[in-house]
Design a protein around this motif. Structure first.
Motif, mmCIF file in Angstrom:
data_model
loop_
_atom_site.group_PDB
_atom_site.id
_atom_site.type_symbol
_atom_site.label_atom_id
_atom_site.label_comp_id
_atom_site.label_asym_id
_atom_site.label_seq_id
_atom_site.Cartn_x
_atom_site.Cartn_y
_atom_site.Cartn_z
ATOM 1 N N ASP A 155 0.851 -1.187 0.000
ATOM 2 C CA ASP A 155 0.000 0.000 0.000
ATOM 3 C C ASP A 155 0.892 1.244 0.000
ATOM 4 O O ASP A 155 1.520 1.577 1.012
ATOM 5 C CB ASP A 155 -0.895 -0.019 1.246
ATOM 6 N N PRO A 156 0.961 1.939 -1.118
ATOM 7 C CA PRO A 156 1.897 3.071 -1.204
ATOM 8 C C PRO A 156 1.392 4.370 -0.564
ATOM 9 O O PRO A 156 2.159 5.334 -0.460
ATOM 10 C CB PRO A 156 2.078 3.251 -2.713
ATOM 11 N N VAL A 157 0.117 4.394 -0.134
ATOM 12 C CA VAL A 157 -0.456 5.657 0.361
ATOM 13 C C VAL A 157 0.316 6.144 1.591
ATOM 14 O O VAL A 157 0.553 5.401 2.542
ATOM 15 C CB VAL A 157 -1.955 5.506 0.686
ATOM 16 N N GLY A 158 0.749 7.419 1.548
ATOM 17 C CA GLY A 158 1.475 8.023 2.666
ATOM 18 C C GLY A 158 2.986 7.941 2.513
ATOM 19 O O GLY A 158 3.727 8.662 3.184
ATOM 20 N N LEU A 159 3.467 7.035 1.615
ATOM 21 C CA LEU A 159 4.919 6.902 1.448
ATOM 22 C C LEU A 159 5.460 8.090 0.653
ATOM 23 O O LEU A 159 4.772 8.650 -0.199
ATOM 24 C CB LEU A 159 5.268 5.606 0.711
ATOM 25 N N MET A 160 6.714 8.474 0.943
ATOM 26 C CA MET A 160 7.354 9.540 0.167
ATOM 27 C C MET A 160 7.971 8.915 -1.079
ATOM 28 O O MET A 160 8.519 7.816 -1.023
ATOM 29 C CB MET A 160 8.458 10.217 0.996
ATOM 30 N N GLY A 161 7.901 9.594 -2.178
ATOM 31 C CA GLY A 161 8.491 9.068 -3.403
ATOM 32 C C GLY A 161 8.253 10.042 -4.537
ATOM 33 O O GLY A 161 7.342 10.870 -4.487
ATOM 34 N N MET A 162 9.093 9.932 -5.589
ATOM 35 C CA MET A 162 8.974 10.825 -6.746
ATOM 36 C C MET A 162 8.219 10.139 -7.895
ATOM 37 O O MET A 162 7.627 10.788 -8.737
ATOM 38 C CB MET A 162 10.373 11.202 -7.259
ATOM 39 N N ARG A 163 8.323 8.785 -7.891
ATOM 40 C CA ARG A 163 7.787 8.060 -9.044
ATOM 41 C C ARG A 163 7.015 6.836 -8.542
ATOM 42 O O ARG A 163 7.506 6.065 -7.716
ATOM 43 C CB ARG A 163 8.999 7.630 -9.882
ATOM 44 N N LEU A 164 5.787 6.698 -9.010
ATOM 45 C CA LEU A 164 4.944 5.573 -8.588
ATOM 46 C C LEU A 164 4.578 4.725 -9.805
ATOM 47 O O LEU A 164 4.128 5.251 -10.822
ATOM 48 C CB LEU A 164 3.669 6.096 -7.918
ATOM 49 N N GLU A 165 4.808 3.404 -9.651
ATOM 50 C CA GLU A 165 4.433 2.484 -10.728
ATOM 51 C C GLU A 165 3.424 1.472 -10.188
ATOM 52 O O GLU A 165 3.478 1.115 -9.012
ATOM 53 C CB GLU A 165 5.658 1.719 -11.246
ATOM 54 N N ALA A 166 2.548 0.997 -11.045
ATOM 55 C CA ALA A 166 1.598 -0.058 -10.654
ATOM 56 C C ALA A 166 1.595 -1.123 -11.731
ATOM 57 O O ALA A 166 1.670 -0.814 -12.928
ATOM 58 C CB ALA A 166 0.188 0.517 -10.507
ATOM 59 N N ILE A 167 1.573 -2.388 -11.279
ATOM 60 C CA ILE A 167 1.404 -3.494 -12.237
ATOM 61 C C ILE A 167 -0.017 -4.018 -12.051
ATOM 62 O O ILE A 167 -0.389 -4.439 -10.955
ATOM 63 C CB ILE A 167 2.386 -4.664 -11.988
ATOM 64 N N ILE A 168 -0.792 -3.948 -13.101
ATOM 65 C CA ILE A 168 -2.192 -4.385 -13.055
ATOM 66 C C ILE A 168 -2.353 -5.611 -13.945
ATOM 67 O O ILE A 168 -1.857 -5.642 -15.077
ATOM 68 C CB ILE A 168 -3.128 -3.253 -13.581
ATOM 69 N N TYR A 169 -3.018 -6.638 -13.396
ATOM 70 C CA TYR A 169 -3.277 -7.852 -14.173
ATOM 71 C C TYR A 169 -4.644 -7.676 -14.826
ATOM 72 O O TYR A 169 -5.673 -7.641 -14.144
ATOM 73 C CB TYR A 169 -3.252 -9.052 -13.229
ATOM 74 N N ILE A 170 -4.636 -7.520 -16.133
ATOM 75 C CA ILE A 170 -5.884 -7.267 -16.860
ATOM 76 C C ILE A 170 -6.399 -8.577 -17.457
ATOM 77 O O ILE A 170 -5.692 -9.228 -18.231
ATOM 78 C CB ILE A 170 -5.668 -6.219 -17.978
ATOM 79 N N ILE A 171 -7.605 -8.956 -17.068
ATOM 80 C CA ILE A 171 -8.178 -10.205 -17.581
ATOM 81 C C ILE A 171 -9.326 -9.852 -18.524
ATOM 82 O O ILE A 171 -10.256 -9.121 -18.157
ATOM 83 C CB ILE A 171 -8.648 -11.114 -16.424
ATOM 84 N N THR A 172 -9.212 -10.356 -19.749
ATOM 85 C CA THR A 172 -10.231 -10.048 -20.751
ATOM 86 C C THR A 172 -10.849 -11.338 -21.292
ATOM 87 O O THR A 172 -10.290 -12.417 -21.136
ATOM 88 C CB THR A 172 -9.637 -9.271 -21.948
ATOM 89 N N GLY A 173 -12.004 -11.191 -21.917
ATOM 90 C CA GLY A 173 -12.662 -12.339 -22.537
ATOM 91 C C GLY A 173 -13.338 -11.902 -23.824
ATOM 92 O O GLY A 173 -13.523 -10.705 -24.064
ATOM 93 N N SER A 174 -13.706 -12.872 -24.636
ATOM 94 C CA SER A 174 -14.382 -12.572 -25.899
ATOM 95 C C SER A 174 -15.770 -11.975 -25.629
ATOM 96 O O SER A 174 -16.570 -12.555 -24.889
ATOM 97 C CB SER A 174 -14.503 -13.871 -26.710
ATOM 98 N N SER A 175 -16.050 -10.825 -26.237
ATOM 99 C CA SER A 175 -17.343 -10.163 -26.026
ATOM 100 C C SER A 175 -18.481 -11.076 -26.453
ATOM 101 O O SER A 175 -19.540 -11.111 -25.816
ATOM 102 C CB SER A 175 -17.432 -8.876 -26.846
ATOM 103 N N LEU A 176 -18.232 -11.836 -27.515
ATOM 104 C CA LEU A 176 -19.272 -12.732 -28.015
ATOM 105 C C LEU A 176 -19.604 -13.831 -27.010
ATOM 106 O O LEU A 176 -20.770 -14.076 -26.693
ATOM 107 C CB LEU A 176 -18.767 -13.385 -29.307
#
Ligand SMILES: Nc1ncnc2c1ncn2[C@@H]1O[C@H](COP(=O)(O)OP(=O)(O)OP(=O)(O)O)[C@@H](O)[C@H]1O
Ligand SMILES: [Mg+2]
Length: 421
Positions: A155-176
């Motif tokens: 949880d990065p909230v409250g931490l000091m830093g100049m640069r924030l990165e996030a890795i998000i796992y995106i799960i997709t499926g066929s619309s059909l």
């Protein structure tokens, strides 16, 4: 039986009704639960019907799927004594894919450190990748935050830093494929509240948070497919699917012993095992003949040979998929096998030998009250997991709640959502 209307039921003592639907290859199941303000889950209704319109997570016969849903929903509603509206639906299939995406933002030099708004911004930046028009997002799950090149920040909230990165796992499926499921559910008279991938739902039913942190692989072996989910550091890291399940074992028994599928299924459940320690290999079994032929006698050893060969092959496909994952060497908590095939005697012995890791069977009964007996089988993991997933709201509100109602259900849905939150 008289069924109370949902609208009346959900306001009682601020308890809420949550329902889950699993459209499996072998069976369609529905679980209805009452959730207390403390988020305690009380199972009040369970329904099950044979599934004939689904194959490997895809609708292959709309009418049959609708009928299976109606039967399972009706039985669960009668047991619960209420009528459900919005429902959480498990989805699976080869069309579902996961992909990690990175977002980066600059924080600048501020005294208060990283804020909630920054976290939201970096997540949005990671989610901002182009998704082909024929696909849609099912989940966007946070895997990691990185602050000034320091990874594994929970949880990065409250931490000091100049640069924030996030890795998000995106799960997709066929619309059909997802659209067909939505259509079947709506034609059965329900509203899809959200879709959750099967392996994620089953994970919430049978894995504990320590396993999810230490590294664990979930194998949900159903009738037609094996769903794989790899967890590490408390996050879902990888998903996979093998198009093999218990029906392949039944098919092999029917072929190998020259008998009907119905009888093959019966002796698979009653007499077979994947490891010889559970069997008397000399025991004689009488097999009814097919097409007017008389019965035959066979050694249990013959049945064992067929079952063991198929189970080994099935687990080997999963093994090879897991080996391809970059988290294959981070499975300190081993494997948890669930789904109907986890009932097969000897599956743990075969699995532990192949994976060289500890393995246990996952049964979805933890932290439940009410009609727990009715769901105390590995084949109910997905359905119970849907309830837990909804209740825990683990996804930081980023489940894409796009599967809203048809107009006729609008009022009921709005009311349900406003009551729940
Ligand atoms: N006691 C048992 N021994 C062996 N196999 C069993 C036993 N009980 C159930 N099974 C098998 O489990 C399979 C069904 O599992 P499950 O109910 O999890 O499938 P499903 O969710 O409908 O299918 P899928 O997840 O593949 O779409 C069937 O092949 C069934 O024969
Ligand atoms: Mg299943």
């Amino acid at each position: 039986m008289f069924i109370k209307k949902l609208e009346g039921a959900i306001n009682m003592d601020k308890h809420h009704i949550v329902a889950g639907l699993d459209l499996g290859t072998s069976k369609v199941s529905v679980v209805i639960a009452e959730v207390s303000p403390e988020k305690k889950i009380n199972i009040i209704g369970v329904g099950e019907s044979s599934s004939e319109g689904m194959r490997h997570g895809v609708v292959i016969n709309l009418e049959k799927t609708i009928n299976s849903i109606k039967t399972a929903v009706h039985d669960a509603q009668v047991m619960a004594g209420i009528e459900i509206g919005p429902i959480c639906v498990a989805v699976t299939g080869e069309h579902i894919k996961g992909m990690a995406s990175k977002g980066v933002i600059s924080i600048g030099s501020r005294n208060e450190g990283i804020t909630n708004a920054d976290v939201e911004r970096v997540r949005e930046s990671a989610k901002g990748i182009a998704i082909p028009t024929e696909r849609e997002i099912i989940h966007t799950l946070t895997q990691d935050f990185i602050v000034d090149n320091q990874p594994n920040i929970v949880d990065p909230v409250g931490l000091m830093g100049m640069r924030l990165e996030a890795i998000i796992y995106i799960i997709t499926g066929s619309s059909l494929a997802l659209g067909n499921i939505k259509k079947a559910v709506e034609r059965a008279g329900l509203v899809v509240d959200m879709m959750v991938i099967q392996s994620l739902a089953s994970s919430y039913a049978v894995l504990d948070s320590e396993e999810m942190h230490q590294g664990v692989c979930l194998l949900d072996i159903g009738g037609g497919v094996t769903n794989i989910a790899i967890w590490y550091g408390g996050s879902l890291r990888d998903i996979g699917l093998v198009k093999l399940g218990g029906e392949a074992i039944t098919r092999d028994i029917a072929m190998g012993l020259a008998t009907s599928r119905t009888y093959a299924e019966k002796i698979k459940i009653e007499k077979s095992a994947a490891h010889p320690s559970y069997l008397d290999l000399e025991e004689i079994i009488e097999i009814p003949g097919t097409a007017g032929r008389g019965p035959r006698k066979i050694n249990t050893e013959k049945l064992y040979d067929v079952v063991e060969a198929r189970v080994e092959e099935m687990l080997d496909f999963s093994y090879r998929r897991i080996k391809r994952s970059e988290y294959a060497h981070n499975l300190a908590s081993g494997l948890v096998v669930t789904g109907g095939c986890a009932n097969l005697k000897g599956i743990l012995e075969v699995g532990e030998e192949l994976f060289e890791l500890p393995m246990r069977v996952g049964i979805p009964t933890n932290d439940l009250s009410g009609m727990v007996e009715a769901v105390s089988s590995p084949s109910f993991s997905t359905c119970v997991g849907l309830i837990k997933y909804t209740v825990m709201d683990k996804e930081e509100n980023n489940v894409k709640r796009i599967y809203t109602s048809q107009d006729t259900f609008m009022d009921r849905l709005k009311k349900w959502i406003s009551d729940f939150f």
